[in-house]
Motif scaffolding. Structure first.
Motif, PDB file in Angstrom:
ATOM      1  N   ASN A 131      -1.027   4.535  -7.879  1.00 22.24           N
ATOM      2  CA  ASN A 131      -1.222   4.807  -8.984  1.00 22.24           C
ATOM      3  C   ASN A 131       0.687   5.343  -8.925  1.00 22.24           C
ATOM      4  O   ASN A 131       0.974   5.944  -8.353  1.00 22.24           O
ATOM      5  CB  ASN A 131      -2.406   5.394  -9.509  1.00 22.24           C
ATOM      6  CG  ASN A 131      -3.306   4.440  -9.861  1.00 22.24           C
ATOM      7  OD1 ASN A 131      -4.658   5.168  -9.378  1.00 22.24           O
ATOM      8  ND2 ASN A 131      -2.716   3.812 -10.735  1.00 22.24           N
ATOM      9  N   VAL A 132       1.272   4.938 -10.701  1.00 22.26           N
ATOM     10  CA  VAL A 132       2.144   5.820 -10.887  1.00 22.26           C
ATOM     11  C   VAL A 132       2.392   6.177 -12.085  1.00 22.26           C
ATOM     12  O   VAL A 132       2.120   5.504 -13.232  1.00 22.26           O
ATOM     13  CB  VAL A 132       3.371   4.568 -11.041  1.00 22.26           C
ATOM     14  CG1 VAL A 132       4.894   5.126 -11.564  1.00 22.26           C
ATOM     15  CG2 VAL A 132       3.470   3.836  -9.709  1.00 22.26           C
ATOM     16  N   THR A 133       2.836   7.316 -12.036  1.00 24.85           N
ATOM     17  CA  THR A 133       2.694   8.014 -13.839  1.00 24.85           C
ATOM     18  C   THR A 133       4.091   8.910 -13.947  1.00 24.85           C
ATOM     19  O   THR A 133       4.930   8.129 -12.937  1.00 24.85           O
ATOM     20  CB  THR A 133       1.840   9.249 -13.727  1.00 24.85           C
ATOM     21  OG1 THR A 133       2.072   9.523 -14.509  1.00 24.85           O
ATOM     22  CG2 THR A 133       2.174  10.378 -12.776  1.00 24.85           C
ATOM     23  N   ILE A 134       4.053   9.277 -15.129  1.00 22.06           N
ATOM     24  CA  ILE A 134       5.834  10.056 -15.098  1.00 22.06           C
ATOM     25  C   ILE A 134       6.331  10.463 -14.248  1.00 22.06           C
ATOM     26  O   ILE A 134       5.999  11.353 -13.768  1.00 22.06           O
ATOM     27  CB  ILE A 134       4.982  10.734 -16.492  1.00 22.06           C
ATOM     28  CG1 ILE A 134       4.974   9.685 -18.319  1.00 22.06           C
ATOM     29  CG2 ILE A 134       6.350  11.627 -17.015  1.00 22.06           C
ATOM     30  CD1 ILE A 134       4.093  10.940 -18.942  1.00 22.06           C
TER      31      ILE A 134
ATOM     32  N   GLY B  71       6.696  -3.896 -18.878  1.00 26.28           N
ATOM     33  CA  GLY B  71       8.159  -3.495 -18.035  1.00 26.28           C
ATOM     34  C   GLY B  71       7.744  -2.587 -17.464  1.00 26.28           C
ATOM     35  O   GLY B  71       8.817  -1.604 -17.705  1.00 26.28           O
ATOM     36  N   ALA B  72       6.323  -1.711 -17.060  1.00 32.01           N
ATOM     37  CA  ALA B  72       6.648  -0.046 -16.094  1.00 32.01           C
ATOM     38  C   ALA B  72       5.047  -1.359 -15.766  1.00 32.01           C
ATOM     39  O   ALA B  72       4.384  -1.912 -15.881  1.00 32.01           O
ATOM     40  CB  ALA B  72       6.397   0.613 -16.907  1.00 32.01           C
ATOM     41  N   ALA B  73       4.842  -0.284 -14.668  1.00 32.17           N
ATOM     42  CA  ALA B  73       3.815  -0.326 -13.500  1.00 32.17           C
ATOM     43  C   ALA B  73       3.461   0.974 -13.342  1.00 32.17           C
ATOM     44  O   ALA B  73       3.907   2.059 -13.089  1.00 32.17           O
ATOM     45  CB  ALA B  73       4.713  -0.861 -11.983  1.00 32.17           C
ATOM     46  N   ASN B  74       2.284   0.742 -13.566  1.00 30.85           N
ATOM     47  CA  ASN B  74       1.333   2.055 -13.398  1.00 30.85           C
ATOM     48  C   ASN B  74      -0.141   2.105 -12.387  1.00 30.85           C
ATOM     49  O   ASN B  74      -0.745   3.184 -11.792  1.00 30.85           O
ATOM     50  CB  ASN B  74       0.326   2.261 -14.510  1.00 30.85           C
ATOM     51  CG  ASN B  74      -0.701   1.486 -14.332  1.00 30.85           C
ATOM     52  OD1 ASN B  74      -0.959   0.313 -14.323  1.00 30.85           O
ATOM     53  ND2 ASN B  74      -1.701   2.079 -15.222  1.00 30.85           N
ATOM     54  N   THR B  75      -0.187   0.245 -11.363  1.00 34.13           N
ATOM     55  CA  THR B  75      -0.730   0.367 -10.535  1.00 34.13           C
ATOM     56  C   THR B  75       0.371  -0.241  -9.522  1.00 34.13           C
ATOM     57  O   THR B  75       0.758  -1.340  -9.139  1.00 34.13           O
ATOM     58  CB  THR B  75      -1.850  -0.139 -10.258  1.00 34.13           C
ATOM     59  OG1 THR B  75      -2.433   0.708 -11.643  1.00 34.13           O
ATOM     60  CG2 THR B  75      -2.785  -0.787  -9.652  1.00 34.13           C
TER      61      THR B  75
ATOM     62  N   ASP C  49       1.228  -3.941 -10.858  1.00 35.23           N
ATOM     63  CA  ASP C  49       0.257  -4.720 -12.257  1.00 35.23           C
ATOM     64  C   ASP C  49       0.929  -2.611 -13.032  1.00 35.23           C
ATOM     65  O   ASP C  49       1.052  -1.800 -12.830  1.00 35.23           O
ATOM     66  CB  ASP C  49      -1.055  -4.496 -12.060  1.00 35.23           C
ATOM     67  CG  ASP C  49      -1.845  -4.226 -12.346  1.00 35.23           C
ATOM     68  OD1 ASP C  49      -1.518  -5.566 -13.703  1.00 35.23           O
ATOM     69  OD2 ASP C  49      -2.774  -4.857 -12.122  1.00 35.23           O
ATOM     70  N   ASN C  50      -0.078  -3.351 -14.456  1.00 34.51           N
ATOM     71  CA  ASN C  50       0.312  -2.444 -15.499  1.00 34.51           C
ATOM     72  C   ASN C  50      -1.021  -2.855 -16.097  1.00 34.51           C
ATOM     73  O   ASN C  50      -1.534  -3.096 -16.701  1.00 34.51           O
ATOM     74  CB  ASN C  50       1.131  -2.209 -16.194  1.00 34.51           C
ATOM     75  CG  ASN C  50       1.596  -1.239 -17.147  1.00 34.51           C
ATOM     76  OD1 ASN C  50       0.409  -0.888 -17.888  1.00 34.51           O
ATOM     77  ND2 ASN C  50       2.946  -0.858 -17.266  1.00 34.51           N
ATOM     78  N   THR C  51      -2.262  -1.670 -16.074  1.00 34.38           N
ATOM     79  CA  THR C  51      -3.578  -1.674 -16.642  1.00 34.38           C
ATOM     80  C   THR C  51      -3.584  -0.869 -17.844  1.00 34.38           C
ATOM     81  O   THR C  51      -5.092  -0.612 -18.682  1.00 34.38           O
ATOM     82  CB  THR C  51      -3.991  -1.470 -15.870  1.00 34.38           C
ATOM     83  OG1 THR C  51      -3.959  -0.006 -15.210  1.00 34.38           O
ATOM     84  CG2 THR C  51      -4.343  -2.209 -14.009  1.00 34.38           C
ATOM     85  N   ASP C  52      -2.952   0.044 -18.158  1.00 36.89           N
ATOM     86  CA  ASP C  52      -3.141   0.504 -19.175  1.00 36.89           C
ATOM     87  C   ASP C  52      -3.138   0.281 -20.524  1.00 36.89           C
ATOM     88  O   ASP C  52      -4.366   0.614 -21.496  1.00 36.89           O
ATOM     89  CB  ASP C  52      -1.379   1.048 -19.649  1.00 36.89           C
ATOM     90  CG  ASP C  52      -1.310   2.613 -18.907  1.00 36.89           C
ATOM     91  OD1 ASP C  52      -1.657   2.800 -18.329  1.00 36.89           O
ATOM     92  OD2 ASP C  52       0.354   2.789 -18.531  1.00 36.89           O
TER      93      ASP C  52
ATOM     94  N   VAL D 146      -9.746   1.470 -12.958  1.00 38.63           N
ATOM     95  CA  VAL D 146     -10.694   0.376 -12.425  1.00 38.63           C
ATOM     96  C   VAL D 146      -9.793  -0.594 -11.213  1.00 38.63           C
ATOM     97  O   VAL D 146     -10.336  -0.319 -10.549  1.00 38.63           O
ATOM     98  CB  VAL D 146     -11.608  -0.144 -12.910  1.00 38.63           C
ATOM     99  CG1 VAL D 146     -12.236  -0.889 -12.875  1.00 38.63           C
ATOM    100  CG2 VAL D 146     -12.274   1.482 -13.882  1.00 38.63           C
ATOM    101  N   PRO D 147      -9.263  -1.684 -12.087  1.00 34.20           N
ATOM    102  CA  PRO D 147      -8.052  -2.231 -11.513  1.00 34.20           C
ATOM    103  C   PRO D 147      -7.426  -1.833 -10.332  1.00 34.20           C
ATOM    104  O   PRO D 147      -7.375  -2.573  -8.753  1.00 34.20           O
ATOM    105  CB  PRO D 147      -7.035  -3.076 -12.214  1.00 34.20           C
ATOM    106  CG  PRO D 147      -8.061  -2.553 -13.594  1.00 34.20           C
ATOM    107  CD  PRO D 147      -8.250  -1.347 -13.269  1.00 34.20           C
TER     108      PRO D 147
END
Ligand code: ATR
Length: 271
Positions: free
Chosen positions: A60-63, A84-88, A99-102, A248-249
């Motif tokens: 996961n990717v955060t701030i 325009g951003a990735a959190n996974t 991916d971005n699951t937010d 989850v994903p």
């Protein structure tokens, strides 16, 4: 072989994700490890190339790395493109898939927390930052007819609306309380109301009684906005649900099990 995953950010000590994924790993009896990884901006590119070689299935990717990780990836899902951003990130065959699951996490959280949410009505988002963009993409993907965006800095709301032509309308911050008439969902995506920040002062008088109110802030869990909404009889959903559902994903992609978001998970993350 133990499957490795984690979360990269700066700072990272406050992240609840290790506890969240740790709960699922124990619950499903998976031989895996999920760890917090403190990664500075200048080290991001090198870290992302190294982690797969160390045996990581993804992170996961955060701030503050969500945009940079997106830019550094080799492939992007449609919802990552929209955000325009990735959190996974998933590491597969030497490639980084972003991916971005937010947005999906936000929608799933509101659906679970407020089953009577009327998704055929417009939503109003307060704020136009990174969180708002992911949520906006999720709401449109879920089929909402229209999303209104109000932001203190008006230009940013207009720029965000321009990214999603057709279904998104920027409204002036001062006038937003007058736009609440037909709204089904009001969401705070700003940092206002967070511990140490001023509360969000926003008049709810015109909000229909059946509208749902939600806040991305989860520290504190009950923000002043949610308290005021409860006092008016609205269904409310706190910000923790989005954090749980967005995970989850990624868990499924790395560890091979689609995990459940339930009260035991909430309790584990809040402990
Ligand atoms: P995030 O990625 O969490 O969305 P961000 O991109 O920094 O963080 O966005 C923060 C949001 O909170 C913005 O919409 C910001 O409004 P501005 O674009 O006008 O800065 C909003 N915000 C922060 N402090 C605020 C305040 N005191 N009043 C109104 N909005 C505020």
């Amino acid at each position: 072989m133990t499957i490795l995953a984690g979360v990269i950010g700066d700072p990272i000590a406050q992240s609840r994700s290790p506890r969240l994924h740790g709960h699922w790993l124990a619950r499903y009896g998976i031989d895996g490890q999920y760890m917090p990884l403190h990664v500075r901006k200048d080290d991001l590119a090198e870290t992302l190339r190294l982690l797969p070689r160390l045996g990581f299935a993804g992170v996961n990717v955060t701030i503050p790395h969500k945009e940079a990780a997106f830019a550094l990836s080799d492939e992007r899902t449609a919802r990552a493109e929209a955000a325009g951003a990735a959190n996974t990130l998933v590491f597969r065959d030497g490639r980084i898939i972003a991916d971005n699951t937010d947005g999906l996490g936000f929608v799933a959280s509101v659906q679970q927390g407020a089953p009577n949410w009327q998704m055929d009505r417009p939503a109003l988002l307060l704020g136009a930052g990174g969180a708002a963009r992911g949520i906006l993409a999720g709401l449109l993907a879920a089929g909402l007819p229209e999303v209104l965006v109000a932001n203190r800095t008006a230009d940013k709301a207009v720029a965000l609306a321009d990214l999603f032509p057709g279904n998104v309308r920027a409204v002036p911050w001062d006038r937003a309380p007058d736009e609440l008439g037909g709204i089904g969902l009001l969401a705070n995506t700003t940092s206002l109301g967070m511990t140490g920040q001023p509360p969000l002062e926003f008049a709810l008088d015109h909000l229909p009684p059946e509208a749902v109110v939600t806040d991305v802030v989860y520290a504190p869990l009950r923000t002043q906005l949610l308290d005021r909404a409860v006092a008016r009889g609205h269904a409310t959903v706190d910000g923790l649900g989005m954090l749980l559902h967005q995970a989850v994903p990624g868990f499924e992609a790395w560890f091979g099990v689609w995990p459940e978001v339930d009260d035991a998970l909430r309790a584990a993350v809040l402990a």
